[in-house]
Design an enzyme around this catalytic site. Structure first.
Site, PDB file in Angstrom:
ATOM      1  N   HIS A 134       4.469  -8.508 -16.002  1.00 21.09           N
ATOM      2  CA  HIS A 134       5.316  -7.323 -16.005  1.00 21.09           C
ATOM      3  C   HIS A 134       4.655  -6.173 -16.769  1.00 21.09           C
ATOM      4  CE1 HIS A 134       9.198  -5.288 -17.572  1.00 21.09           C
ATOM      5  NE2 HIS A 134       8.784  -4.688 -16.483  1.00 21.09           N
ATOM      6  N   GLU A 177       2.090  -4.624 -14.633  1.00 22.93           N
ATOM      7  CA  GLU A 177       2.655  -3.750 -13.605  1.00 22.93           C
ATOM      8  C   GLU A 177       2.738  -2.318 -14.133  1.00 22.93           C
ATOM      9  OE1 GLU A 177       6.993  -2.437 -12.422  1.00 22.93           O
ATOM     10  OE2 GLU A 177       6.780  -4.602 -12.637  1.00 22.93           O
ATOM     11  N   HIS A 178       3.169  -2.160 -15.384  1.00 20.72           N
ATOM     12  CA  HIS A 178       3.226  -0.837 -16.002  1.00 20.72           C
ATOM     13  C   HIS A 178       1.832  -0.253 -16.191  1.00 20.72           C
ATOM     14  CE1 HIS A 178       7.534  -0.561 -17.535  1.00 20.72           C
ATOM     15  NE2 HIS A 178       7.489  -1.746 -16.943  1.00 20.72           N
ATOM     16  N   GLU A 191      12.942  -1.369 -21.741  1.00 20.54           N
ATOM     17  CA  GLU A 191      13.450  -1.928 -20.481  1.00 20.54           C
ATOM     18  C   GLU A 191      14.138  -3.269 -20.734  1.00 20.54           C
ATOM     19  OE1 GLU A 191      11.827  -3.229 -16.030  1.00 20.54           O
ATOM     20  OE2 GLU A 191      10.411  -2.601 -17.587  1.00 20.54           O
TER      21      GLU A 191
END
Length: 935
Positions: A87, A90-91, A167
């Site tokens: 994750h 992904e950023h 997030e």
């Protein structure tokens, strides 16, 4: 493999959240495209010499192209002490290269009217672009750039880690925010599916830049990637471009694969969860089943539809409609690459703690199928529902690409999409019963009891975010890219933008009027055998004398008619996969129906029955009331809902817009069934209504159906003009602090009254300004709050235009320690919005984005129908979009700033903060007067 999946209350939100997280020449390729006739998609598959697979699908129904790059790496590929790598990365993939700035990817795609995003799941990470078809090379250039030359340095890692933490807090700050983390940890003891993709704060703070760079080098390789291109591009052209932009990137060693096998449970387990922010109790029965692509996957999907798919399903009919021991009940399946799950669930009323009773009732319905099988009617229902899901998954280039990518990467067999329809048609009743007995065994069930927690966030156990940053900082970073990799000499140094094309801003539709005054509009497109129908009424929540009345009236339409009981209507609708529902918003109301073309006339008959002959039976009203009150109590624990609700309440004061569309539990308890009947008889009238067909239908057929079924609809009473309270004038800046004890994060909502779409051309200029102010990833708000400071996961600002008034709004969230800093940035940006002219780049990019996105926002006939209803319901005139886009084409920065200065008031802001008042009240009082309210 399935286009959609069923879920319920907590599951409806949380399964999707944890499953996905968002943010060459043919001479060199080996063709692997099968030649079978009658495929769902006319795709072609090639493999480049570096191992990268390229799947192309031609779709010329809209001038768009979808570009998705699927990397076969997800959270299951992480080390147990480094959860969140996939994750986090992904950023990082949006942080640019030596040729692309940190906001360049978003900026370039948006400049041409496109959109981009990404998501991380257990098994894959996917990067997504939708843009005009003639800009395909731009998307391929950007993806190749970051595959080979990504910039990974300490500054970017530090910023994005803070963003990811926000997030994570965002998810945990909501109802049931950590529930599925706990569930997966119980379902899997050895396999890495035991943690979810969102990550772990302590693990990320222990992650060095070098660790992340190694992760990129291991998994972000062409031989671990599949490129999917769907849209208005010929196979051969797309394949040549893929070879040009990716063929030169060297492959690496094949990434390691997870080989751990989770042992089967040897006995049933009961897990009690009492430390969740659970506004109401929930029970679940979960079994581990089969991975995606398994021969029994479709039979289990059938079982899920029969047990828990809709109001005619066994568990809903028994637990909700008959016994009323639950306010919702259902089932869903989730199939991953190496495992599958089957879930039965029930949501208890807020006053109940009968967990074992609900679990026993769920088990009883399953056992009945295991012992006695299913009926032919149930089999037909499940088949029609799954066929509908497959058809609707082909409506957009994005959904097509997702089906293709799932088959190619998760299943490892792209030809699986060819067999979807055949597999659905082949399932028998015996297959369903056999699957129920084989996989949903009593000795392998995980029984979850999620106890109601009235303490809210005070009683919720969250991730520990007190861990220090232990990773050694990287003082000097190597140049972007992999060692030894060089671009070809003919590789573009700058983004390969295509020459802009002329766009037609007309809406393609035809119109007629029935003798009773009912307008009939049709947007025809035979792309898929699917039709949607909207019946639009110009009367919504603003007309009601009891808050929530309009919304609950519309929802009650399908709860029984003169001809059908609620149960009979549900059985008919779901047997033929017809969707029928009513809804209301602040301005208007809709009755929406959709069906496969072959079932359209049956859908029209049932839609007409609900519109002309609803009964508003008291027993069904009481059931719906209990469901709505439970849903509202859950929403009242959601900081986003609270922030929006209190913002509108403060801004609009006594005006009807101040009320929540669905009211509050207290409001709903004041409503009687007779109120529903009175409201419907008064405001549902053909002479004020529009009927809009969209999809696989001609105007002639639409007019025939409208006349046959609604031609006899009569206006039964004279129109009584409604006179709502005046829209108030903006108040001086003040703060409404919604107390949410225990919240580690605060939701912020800032703004004041705005303007309506009728204030032209000012509204058009305002939309341009809102775009560069807060409407994009690289907007001023997001750039200053997220990108530069890492204070939030996202910040946005916009103008919301209702029929009688509008608002200017800013929304974001941040941890408690950063609330003051974030508000100061918001205030500063609002002031600059009035005073600082848009830069040449801001203005030209906004202009090109708005013009270029016209086709993307109207890809399907349903999207065009949405625009027609906007024009009709707000009485904007048929030339509204021509005027809008004509203004955009000839706009100037001076015109924009002139309008912004007229409608933005930095000294008249309503500031809503949802958070812990004990922590936030004192610092907030230094900004403006503070009023503390309870949710």
């Amino acid at each position: 493999m399935k286009p959609t999946q069923q879920s319920r209350l907590a599951g409806r939100v949380l399964v999707s959240f944890l499953a996905v997280l968002s943010f060459g020449t043919l001479a060199y390729a080996k063709s692997e495209a099968p030649t079978r006739p009658e495929k769902l998609f006319d795709y072609q598959l090639i493999t480049l010499d570096n191992g990268m697979r390229v799947v192309t699908v031609e779709d010329f129904s809209a001038p768009l192209v979808e570009v998705q790059v699927w990397y076969e790496v997800g959270s299951k590929d992480e080390e147990p002490n480094r959860q969140g790598y996939a994750h986090m990365f992904e950023h990082m993939m949006f942080k640019g290269t030596d040729r692309v700035s940190s906001d360049g990817h978003f900026s370039f795609i948006r400049k041409v009217g496109g959109t981009c995003n990404a998501y991380t799941s257990f098994d894959q990470t996917v990067y997504i672009q939708t843009l005009p078809a003639y800009e395909l090379e731009l998307a391929l250039w950007l993806e190749a750039e970051r595959m080979a030359f990504l910039k990974i340095d300490q500054d970017n890692v530090d910023t994005e880690r803070k963003v990811v933490e926000e997030e994570l807090r965002m998810g945990e700050n909501r109802p049931y925010g950590t529930l599925f983390k706990k569930i997966y940890a119980a379902l899997f003891s050895q396999h890495p599916y035991r943690w979810t993709p969102i990550g772990n704060i302590a693990h990320l703070r222990a992650t060095s830049v070098g660790d992340l760079r190694s992760f990129w080098n291991r998994y972000y390789l062409p031989n671990n990637a599949t490129l999917v291109i769907v849209g208005a591009v010929k196979h051969q052209d797309a394949q040549k471009m893929a070879e040009r932009y990716f063929g030169w990137i060297s492959p690496g060693p094949q990434p390691p694969r997870v080989t751990i096998e989770e042992p089967q449970p040897t006995s049933a387990r009961t897990i009690v969860i009492d430390d969740e922010n659970a506004p109401t109790g929930e029970v679940m029965m979960i079994w581990r089943t089969v991975p995606m692509g398994h021969p029994d996957e479709t039979a289990l999907d059938f079982l899920s539809e029969i047990l828990g798919g809709g109001k005619s399903s066994r568990v809903y009919s028994r637990l909700v409609a008959e016994q009323q021991i639950a306010v919702d009940a259902g089932s869903w399946t989730q199939n991953l690459q190496q495992a599958g799950l089957f879930t039965l669930s029930a949501t208890l009323p807020t006053t109940s703690e009968e967990y074992e009773t609900a679990l026993a009732a769920l088990a009883e319905q399953l056992e009945a199928i295991q012992e006695n099988g299913i009926s032919e009617e149930e089999l037909e229902k499940a088949r029609n529902q799954l066929l509908r899901n497959t058809v609707t998954a082909t409506l957009t280039v994005r959904s097509k690409a997702r089906l293709i990518g799932t088959a190619a990467v998760i299943i490892g067999d792209v030809t699986r999409v060819d067999r979807l329809l055949d597999e659905i048609r082949a399932v028998t009743a015996e297959d369903v019963q056999q699957a129920a007995n084989a996989y949903l065994r009593k000795d392998r069930v995980f029984r979850f009891i999620v106890k109601k927690n009235e303490k809210g966030m005070l009683g919720a156990r969250l991730d520990d975010d007190s861990a220090p940053i232990t990773a050694e900082p990287e003082r000097v970073s190597p140049p972007p890219g992999r060692p030894g990799v060089q671009r070809p000499e003919d590789f573009p140094e700058t983004p390969p933008f295509a020459k802009s094309r002329t766009t037609n801003f007309d809406l393609p539709y035809r119109e007629s009027v029935l003798p009773n005054g009912l307008k009939v509009m049709t947007v025809s497109n035979p792309k898929a055998p699917f039709v949607s129908v909207m019946l639009g009424l110009p009367n919504g929540a603003w007309t009601e004398d009891k808050p929530g009345l309009a919304a609950i009236t519309l929802e009650m339409l399908t709860r029984g008619t003169e001809k059908y009981s609620e149960a009979e209507l549900a059985r008919l609708l779901e047997r033929y996969a017809i969707s029928l529902e009513g809804s209301a918003n602040k301005d208007n109301a809709l009755v929406s129906m959709s069906a496969l073309t072959e079932h359209l006339e049956r859908g029209m008959e049932l839609m007409t029955e609900t519109v002309l002959k609803p009964t508003f039976v008291e027993t069904e009203f009481e059931k719906l009331l209990a469901q709505e009150i439970t849903t509202l109590k859950v929403r009242q624990q959601d900081p986003r809902y609270l922030a929006e609700t209190w913002f509108y309440r403060s801004v609009f004061d006594e005006h009807p817009y101040s009320r929540p569309i669905k009211g509050t539990p207290e409001h709903l308890r004041q409503i009687l069934p007779s109120d529903l009947k009175s409201w419907w008889n008064k405001f549902a009238r053909p002479d004020q209504t529009a009927l809009i067909f969209a999809g696989d239908i001609t105007q002639e057929k639409a007019a025939m159906l409208a006349g046959k079924y609604l031609g006899q609809w009569k206006t039964v009473s004279a129109e009584t003009p409604q006179v709502p309270a005046d829209v108030p004038t903006p108040k001086p800046t003040h703060i409404v602090l919604v107390d949410r004890p225990g919240s580690a994060q605060a939701q912020l909502h800032v703004g004041h009254l705005g303007i309506t779409r009728h204030q032209q051309p000012d509204y058009f200029y305002a939309l341009m300004g809102a775009n560069y102010f807060g409407g994009a990833f690289n907007s001023r708000l997001n750039e200053n709050i997220r990108v530069k400071r890492g204070l939030t996961y996202g910040a946005s600002g916009w103008f919301n235009a209702l029929r009688m008034a509008g608002t200017f709004e800013v929304s974001t969230f941040t941890r408690n320690e950063s609330v003051m800093e974030t508000l100061e940035v918001i205030f500063d940006q609002i002031k600059q919005f009035r005073t600082v002219f848009p830069s040449e780049t801001e203005f030209s990019d906004t202009q090109s984005y708005l013009l270029g996105s016209f086709a993307r926002n109207r890809e399907t006939p349903q999207q065009v129908a949405r625009d027609l209803w906007l024009i009709e319901s707000q009485q904007l005139g048929r030339d509204y979009f021509q005027k809008f886009y004509g203004t955009i084409e000839h706009a100037t920065p001076e015109a924009c700033i002139h309008v912004i200065q007229k409608i933005i008031y930095p000294d008249k802001l309503t500031i809503v903060v949802v958070g812990d008042a004990k922590v936030l009240k004192k610092p907030l009082e230094t900004l403006a007067p503070v009023e503390i309210v309870q949710p």
